[in-house]
Design a protein around this motif. Sequence first.
Motif, PDB file in Angstrom:
ATOM      1  N   HIS A   1       0.821  -1.217   0.000  1.00 31.67           N
ATOM      2  CA  HIS A   1       0.000   0.000   0.000  1.00 31.67           C
ATOM      3  C   HIS A   1       0.854   1.266   0.000  1.00 31.67           C
ATOM      4  O   HIS A   1       2.035   1.243   0.374  1.00 31.67           O
ATOM      5  CB  HIS A   1      -0.934   0.007   1.218  1.00 31.67           C
ATOM      6  N   GLY A   2       0.238   2.367  -0.380  1.00 34.92           N
ATOM      7  CA  GLY A   2       0.930   3.653  -0.377  1.00 34.92           C
ATOM      8  C   GLY A   2       1.224   4.148   1.036  1.00 34.92           C
ATOM      9  O   GLY A   2       0.689   3.631   2.029  1.00 34.92           O
ATOM     10  N   GLU A   3       2.064   5.156   1.101  1.00 39.26           N
ATOM     11  CA  GLU A   3       2.466   5.727   2.390  1.00 39.26           C
ATOM     12  C   GLU A   3       1.252   6.248   3.162  1.00 39.26           C
ATOM     13  O   GLU A   3       0.346   6.842   2.592  1.00 39.26           O
ATOM     14  CB  GLU A   3       3.444   6.878   2.158  1.00 39.26           C
ATOM     15  N   THR A   4       1.280   6.034   4.479  1.00 40.36           N
ATOM     16  CA  THR A   4       0.224   6.531   5.358  1.00 40.36           C
ATOM     17  C   THR A   4       0.793   7.562   6.339  1.00 40.36           C
ATOM     18  O   THR A   4       2.014   7.721   6.466  1.00 40.36           O
ATOM     19  CB  THR A   4      -0.407   5.390   6.181  1.00 40.36           C
ATOM     20  N   GLU A   5      -0.121   8.214   7.059  1.00 43.32           N
ATOM     21  CA  GLU A   5       0.316   9.196   8.067  1.00 43.32           C
ATOM     22  C   GLU A   5       1.164   8.526   9.143  1.00 43.32           C
ATOM     23  O   GLU A   5       2.176   9.082   9.589  1.00 43.32           O
ATOM     24  CB  GLU A   5      -0.904   9.877   8.683  1.00 43.32           C
ATOM     25  N   TRP A   6       0.775   7.326   9.552  1.00 41.24           N
ATOM     26  CA  TRP A   6       1.557   6.641  10.583  1.00 41.24           C
ATOM     27  C   TRP A   6       2.901   6.176  10.050  1.00 41.24           C
ATOM     28  O   TRP A   6       3.865   6.095  10.814  1.00 41.24           O
ATOM     29  CB  TRP A   6       0.761   5.469  11.159  1.00 41.24           C
ATOM     30  N   ASN A   7       2.988   5.855   8.758  1.00 46.76           N
ATOM     31  CA  ASN A   7       4.305   5.557   8.181  1.00 46.76           C
ATOM     32  C   ASN A   7       5.225   6.756   8.347  1.00 46.76           C
ATOM     33  O   ASN A   7       6.396   6.612   8.730  1.00 46.76           O
ATOM     34  CB  ASN A   7       4.194   5.218   6.694  1.00 46.76           C
ATOM     35  N   GLN A   8       4.695   7.940   8.080  1.00 48.52           N
ATOM     36  CA  GLN A   8       5.504   9.159   8.219  1.00 48.52           C
ATOM     37  C   GLN A   8       5.954   9.373   9.658  1.00 48.52           C
ATOM     38  O   GLN A   8       7.038   9.889   9.913  1.00 48.52           O
ATOM     39  CB  GLN A   8       4.710  10.382   7.750  1.00 48.52           C
ATOM     40  N   GLN A   9       5.096   8.982  10.590  1.00 45.87           N
ATOM     41  CA  GLN A   9       5.366   9.215  12.016  1.00 45.87           C
ATOM     42  C   GLN A   9       6.117   8.052  12.685  1.00 45.87           C
ATOM     43  O   GLN A   9       6.341   8.075  13.893  1.00 45.87           O
ATOM     44  CB  GLN A   9       4.040   9.448  12.753  1.00 45.87           C
ATOM     45  N   ASN A  10       6.497   7.051  11.889  1.00 48.41           N
ATOM     46  CA  ASN A  10       7.178   5.865  12.432  1.00 48.41           C
ATOM     47  C   ASN A  10       6.338   5.148  13.487  1.00 48.41           C
ATOM     48  O   ASN A  10       6.873   4.618  14.472  1.00 48.41           O
ATOM     49  CB  ASN A  10       8.553   6.225  13.014  1.00 48.41           C
ATOM     50  N   ARG A  11       5.015   5.133  13.273  1.00 48.87           N
ATOM     51  CA  ARG A  11       4.126   4.395  14.167  1.00 48.87           C
ATOM     52  C   ARG A  11       3.854   3.010  13.580  1.00 48.87           C
ATOM     53  O   ARG A  11       3.678   2.872  12.375  1.00 48.87           O
ATOM     54  CB  ARG A  11       2.796   5.134  14.371  1.00 48.87           C
TER      55      ARG A  11
END
Length: 197
Positions: A13-23
Amino acid sequence: MMCKETNIFLVRHGETEWNQQNRLQGHQNSPLTVIGKQQAYDVKKSLDQYEIHQAYVSPLKRARDTLDIILKDRKLEVIISNNLREINLGHWEGRTREETAQSHPDEYKMFWGEPDAFVLSGAETFRQLQHRMVEELEYIFSKGKNNNTLVVSHWMAIKVALAHYTSTPLYLLSSIANPGNGTFLCLTRQGDDVFIH
């Protein structure tokens, strides 16, 4: 990339907000970012040259949203499969990597460095994840013989499947490159063999 025979286009899947936040997401979810949506469009453009006969997707919204973008101009049967979900990380889900490293240092080290030994209360093991993921891909291969099938799944789920198909033991999982957000591989079955492109 030339694919023939029985093929699975395996997409993260594409990048998510939690991916950006290292969650850590696991079975939880966060929305695709603008970048994540663009990544899904880029996969769509790459796959436009191929006929796709069927699609399977994890029930998690980030995977389904990615699939919807990829299939924007196609009308296909879509099968939602729980076996394609990300690893269940129990109470780690929604927490940052830093938080889990502080609260569970031993388990955290095993998760990243000794995945074959990773055990966390309420979470899946890597072996359990690999079993359900490979079982689903084998089912998809059998149902989609001589067809191209689109599958949208997740980071660790894809990685343990690649370990299986490259005969890489789980303790060497870190030797397999991480599938990036919005990237895909082609798994091609020829007889009993599976080739990765």
